[in-house]
Motif scaffolding. Structure first.
Motif, mmCIF file in Angstrom:
data_model
loop_
_atom_site.group_PDB
_atom_site.id
_atom_site.type_symbol
_atom_site.label_atom_id
_atom_site.label_comp_id
_atom_site.label_asym_id
_atom_site.label_seq_id
_atom_site.Cartn_x
_atom_site.Cartn_y
_atom_site.Cartn_z
ATOM 1 N N GLN A 124 20.331 -2.545 21.791
ATOM 2 C CA GLN A 124 19.353 -3.077 20.840
ATOM 3 C C GLN A 124 17.970 -2.987 21.461
ATOM 4 N N GLN A 125 17.048 -2.349 20.725
ATOM 5 C CA GLN A 125 15.693 -2.156 21.231
ATOM 6 C C GLN A 125 14.689 -2.283 20.089
ATOM 7 N N PRO A 126 13.411 -2.535 20.438
ATOM 8 C CA PRO A 126 12.383 -2.609 19.394
ATOM 9 C C PRO A 126 12.271 -1.275 18.648
ATOM 10 N N ALA A 127 12.079 -1.367 17.343
ATOM 11 C CA ALA A 127 11.928 -0.176 16.502
ATOM 12 C C ALA A 127 10.780 -0.402 15.529
ATOM 13 N N ARG A 128 10.140 0.685 15.153
ATOM 14 C CA ARG A 128 9.116 0.634 14.113
ATOM 15 C C ARG A 128 9.746 1.194 12.840
ATOM 16 N N ILE A 129 9.508 0.520 11.723
ATOM 17 C CA ILE A 129 10.070 0.943 10.446
ATOM 18 C C ILE A 129 8.928 1.245 9.485
ATOM 19 N N VAL A 130 9.063 2.356 8.767
ATOM 20 C CA VAL A 130 8.039 2.775 7.805
ATOM 21 C C VAL A 130 8.716 3.061 6.471
ATOM 22 N N LEU A 131 8.194 2.430 5.432
ATOM 23 C CA LEU A 131 8.607 2.716 4.061
ATOM 24 C C LEU A 131 7.461 3.473 3.412
ATOM 25 N N PHE A 132 7.769 4.522 2.662
ATOM 26 C CA PHE A 132 6.708 5.322 2.054
ATOM 27 C C PHE A 132 7.224 5.975 0.776
ATOM 28 N N GLN A 133 6.486 6.910 0.245
ATOM 29 C CA GLN A 133 6.753 7.511 -1.071
ATOM 30 C C GLN A 133 6.845 6.416 -2.141
ATOM 31 N N LEU A 134 5.752 5.712 -2.301
ATOM 32 C CA LEU A 134 5.682 4.640 -3.291
ATOM 33 C C LEU A 134 5.787 5.248 -4.683
ATOM 34 N N GLY A 135 6.827 4.850 -5.396
ATOM 35 C CA GLY A 135 7.086 5.382 -6.731
ATOM 36 C C GLY A 135 7.922 4.391 -7.517
ATOM 37 N N GLY A 179 0.829 -1.199 0.000
ATOM 38 C CA GLY A 179 0.000 0.000 0.000
ATOM 39 C C GLY A 179 0.864 1.250 0.000
ATOM 40 N N ALA A 180 0.261 2.371 0.347
ATOM 41 C CA ALA A 180 0.977 3.647 0.360
ATOM 42 C C ALA A 180 2.164 3.620 1.324
ATOM 43 N N ARG A 181 2.029 2.861 2.402
ATOM 44 C CA ARG A 181 3.128 2.695 3.372
ATOM 45 C C ARG A 181 3.281 1.218 3.703
ATOM 46 N N ALA A 182 4.525 0.810 3.872
ATOM 47 C CA ALA A 182 4.824 -0.518 4.415
ATOM 48 C C ALA A 182 5.288 -0.284 5.850
ATOM 49 N N ILE A 183 4.698 -1.020 6.781
ATOM 50 C CA ILE A 183 5.004 -0.807 8.198
ATOM 51 C C ILE A 183 5.432 -2.119 8.813
ATOM 52 N N GLY A 184 6.528 -2.062 9.564
ATOM 53 C CA GLY A 184 7.036 -3.251 10.223
ATOM 54 C C GLY A 184 7.663 -2.924 11.563
ATOM 55 N N THR A 185 8.016 -3.991 12.279
ATOM 56 C CA THR A 185 8.742 -3.840 13.536
ATOM 57 C C THR A 185 9.988 -4.701 13.466
ATOM 58 N N GLY A 186 11.013 -4.259 14.160
ATOM 59 C CA GLY A 186 12.265 -4.991 14.187
ATOM 60 C C GLY A 186 13.082 -4.546 15.381
ATOM 61 N N THR A 187 14.366 -4.838 15.333
ATOM 62 C CA THR A 187 15.289 -4.464 16.403
ATOM 63 C C THR A 187 16.388 -3.597 15.807
ATOM 64 N N ALA A 188 16.652 -2.467 16.467
ATOM 65 C CA ALA A 188 17.679 -1.545 15.996
ATOM 66 C C ALA A 188 18.429 -0.973 17.202
ATOM 67 N N GLU A 189 19.519 -0.300 16.931
ATOM 68 C CA GLU A 189 20.320 0.263 18.013
ATOM 69 C C GLU A 189 19.798 1.633 18.418
ATOM 70 N N TRP A 190 19.419 1.727 19.685
ATOM 71 C CA TRP A 190 18.989 2.991 20.265
ATOM 72 C C TRP A 190 20.202 3.645 20.913
ATOM 73 N N VAL A 191 20.476 4.868 20.501
ATOM 74 C CA VAL A 191 21.527 5.676 21.118
ATOM 75 C C VAL A 191 20.837 6.892 21.718
ATOM 76 N N GLY A 192 20.826 6.950 23.033
ATOM 77 C CA GLY A 192 20.108 8.013 23.726
ATOM 78 C C GLY A 192 20.846 9.337 23.694
ATOM 79 N N PRO A 193 20.181 10.368 24.210
ATOM 80 C CA PRO A 193 20.814 11.682 24.286
ATOM 81 C C PRO A 193 22.120 11.615 25.087
ATOM 82 N N ARG A 194 23.114 12.316 24.623
ATOM 83 C CA ARG A 194 24.433 12.395 25.264
ATOM 84 C C ARG A 194 25.146 11.045 25.346
#
Length: 146
Positions: free
Chosen positions: A96-107, A73-88
């Motif tokens: 490694q923490q859960p992350a939401r991934i969004v693909l968009f601008q279908l072209g 569709g217009a957006r592909a949405i998924g969940t995965g694991t990515a590296e979280w680097v906090g402030p400072r």
């Protein structure tokens, strides 16, 4: 010089229009890929429903174990694991923490139907989807620039 009859001209026009419509319809029915790759050592770019996406740089550009909730569709949405680097924090302090991934601008990218924009974020840290902050998956340009 031979002059075409209006009947012949109408037939030729119909054939050309139908051919253009067929190409357009075929493109629209292609299952989209994640655009790219744009650089070396990347993973997932140029593929459908990748389970790993890697930008080819440091560990903050890696999302693994992706499970797609939507695709096509217009957006592909998924969940995965990515590296979280906090402030400072520096990258070495990331976790490694859960992350939401969004693909968009279908072209399209290099003649293939593709999601041209990618973003991932960490909702548990108050982050949310921002369609103005992403990587152009076809060119590798980061937005916003600067």
């Amino acid at each position: 010089m031979k002059v075409l009859s209006s009947r012949s001209l109408a037939w030729i026009t119909a054939v050309v229009c139908f051919g253009a419509l067929s190409v357009s319809t075929a493109f629209a029915t292609q299952v989209p890929i994640l655009a790219g790759p744009w650089g070396s050592y990347q993973k997932g770019y140029g593929h459908t429903k990748p389970t790993t996406i890697f930008n080819g740089g440091d560990s903050t550009g890696l999302v693994q174990h992706i499970q797609w909730k939507t695709w096509g569709g217009a957006r592909a949405i998924g969940t995965g694991t990515a590296e979280w680097v906090g402030p400072r924090q520096d990258v070495a302090e990331g976790t490694q923490q859960p992350a939401r991934i969004v693909l968009f601008q279908l072209g399209s990218c290099r003649g293939r139907r593709a999601y041209d924009a990618i973003e991932w974020y960490f909702p548990q840290h108050g982050q949310h989807f921002n369609p103005h902050q992403y990587i152009n998956a076809c060119t590798g340009t980061y937005y916003p620039t600067g």
